[in-house]
Design an enzyme around this catalytic site. Sequence first.
Site, short mmCIF file in Angstrom:
data_model
loop_
_atom_site.label_atom_id
_atom_site.label_comp_id
_atom_site.label_asym_id
_atom_site.label_seq_id
_atom_site.Cartn_x
_atom_site.Cartn_y
_atom_site.Cartn_z
CE LYS A 9 -28.35 14.12 -83.69
NZ LYS A 9 -29.23 13.37 -84.60
CB THR A 10 -23.18 15.67 -88.08
OG1 THR A 10 -23.45 14.65 -87.12
CG2 THR A 10 -21.68 15.77 -88.30
CD GLU A 18 -23.02 8.55 -85.80
OE1 GLU A 18 -23.92 7.70 -85.69
OE2 GLU A 18 -23.25 9.76 -85.94
N GLY A 58 -33.71 12.67 -68.05
CA GLY A 58 -34.22 14.01 -67.81
C GLY A 58 -33.14 14.92 -67.27
#
Length: 508
Positions: free
Chosen positions: A234-235, A259, A405
């Site tokens: 992802k990163t 992070e 959701g």
Amino acid sequence: MPTTSTNKNKSKTTRPIKVGPNDMGKMPPQAIELEESVLGALMIEKEAFITVADLLSPEVFYKEQNQRVYEAIAALAAKEQPIDVLSVTEKLKSLGTLDEVGGVIYISDLTRRVASAAHLRYHAQIIAQKHTARELIRMAAEIEELAYDETQDVDDLMQKAEADVFAISQRNQKRDVHQIDDVITEAFNRIEAAGKNEGNISGVPSGFTALDKITSGWQKSDLIIIAARPAMGKTAFVLSMAKNIAVNYHRPVAMFSLEMSNVQLVNRLIMNVCEIEGDKIKNGHLTKDEWKKLETKIRDLKGAPIYVDDTPALSVFELRSKARKLVKEHHVELIIIDYLQLMNAQGMSFGSREQEVSIISRNLKALAKELDIPIIALSQLNRGVEARTGVDGKKPQLSDLRESGAIEQDADMVCFIHRPEYYHLYNDDKTGKDLRGLGQIIVAKHRNGAVDEIWLRFRSKFAKFQNENEAYDENDLAPLPGAGEISIRSSLGSPDGAQLDNPQDVPF
């Protein structure tokens, strides 16, 4: 009720804050004459309530009697009953508050003090503004009292102040209705501008050709969720994209990393741009050629309009403040958040983490609309992917979005990153495609366009995504298995698919 404030170590009950004449003799902001005029107008003009319904509520009135009268008027309007002196009087009787407001005489006096409903909305706006001013005074007084309490955590107090101001601003953020002609003109201008762009890209280009064909670039005011399981990259994906946007297209982009530190993030960018392995970047053991490559290619990053913020545990309210500043001062055209589940909504209370994530995603969408830029938020997926079997089972689904959701509902677009080789799936028997070193971007939700799947090249040594047809070193590819070769089709019988021995070996 008393206001309860909680810090990290203990809870404490403070005395309630009241807004009234202070020690200097000042009175809270109010407009009692206008309150009475507006209430009188509502009882003599048939359609008057519709004019002010979006501006007024009982609590905006300063005088308590006027609050009770407006409650009766709103109750009649909700049932589409006539609103006049008699009906309001009867409603107050049924609510048991007629004597509290001053009886029939007070109701009659309200209508005598107004000749017509002219300027009604303007007067209602003043009443609403006075209420907002009182709310700000009340909030400031509460924060002041808590600030004198040495047991309070200052960071928590700042978060509470930010959250309170944000809540007040959201309640007062109203937009007028527009006749469609003006909107058509704006839409036509955007279409015309998009037609002049190369490659029919109307938004911010990602630099990935196949993806930009689906999206036409990341569009203004869109909230885009990019989700994957750990170790899918992802990163690496958003850093590759940020480099494309800022370096190749010279368009400002901001990244909030909850992070990684700024230095860690920039090291990943250096790996990406200079194509030097991460271990060598960390320990500095570069060959002469690699030093030369570093010194040459790092120039591409210097001066690039990339803005990085590594505030840990960033709250959605801090983000809002910083994002506004970035757009105003640096004309940032896209914001990336890594990642959504590490954010919080401090200063507000929630029954569950799911409710908090819902508030965060809803506010990210509101922020994208307010700033009129795309916001990309990375998100974790739950473990459902790991438990499923088969070819399609390993592909992420919308139901895999973690914790809420609401993320799916609020997002204009949801994309998943899937790398089959992570599960030791190296070949697609249906197409004969070699899946080593490939990452699949799955557009699973697209509110304003088509859903589709595209392939990108993933060069794990450099934590870098690139177009599939771009040049690459074949040494980047994972070795093919020998006799027991695992393909997509042959994995159908495997309970979980083959797993890497150590997922941490693959860039996150």
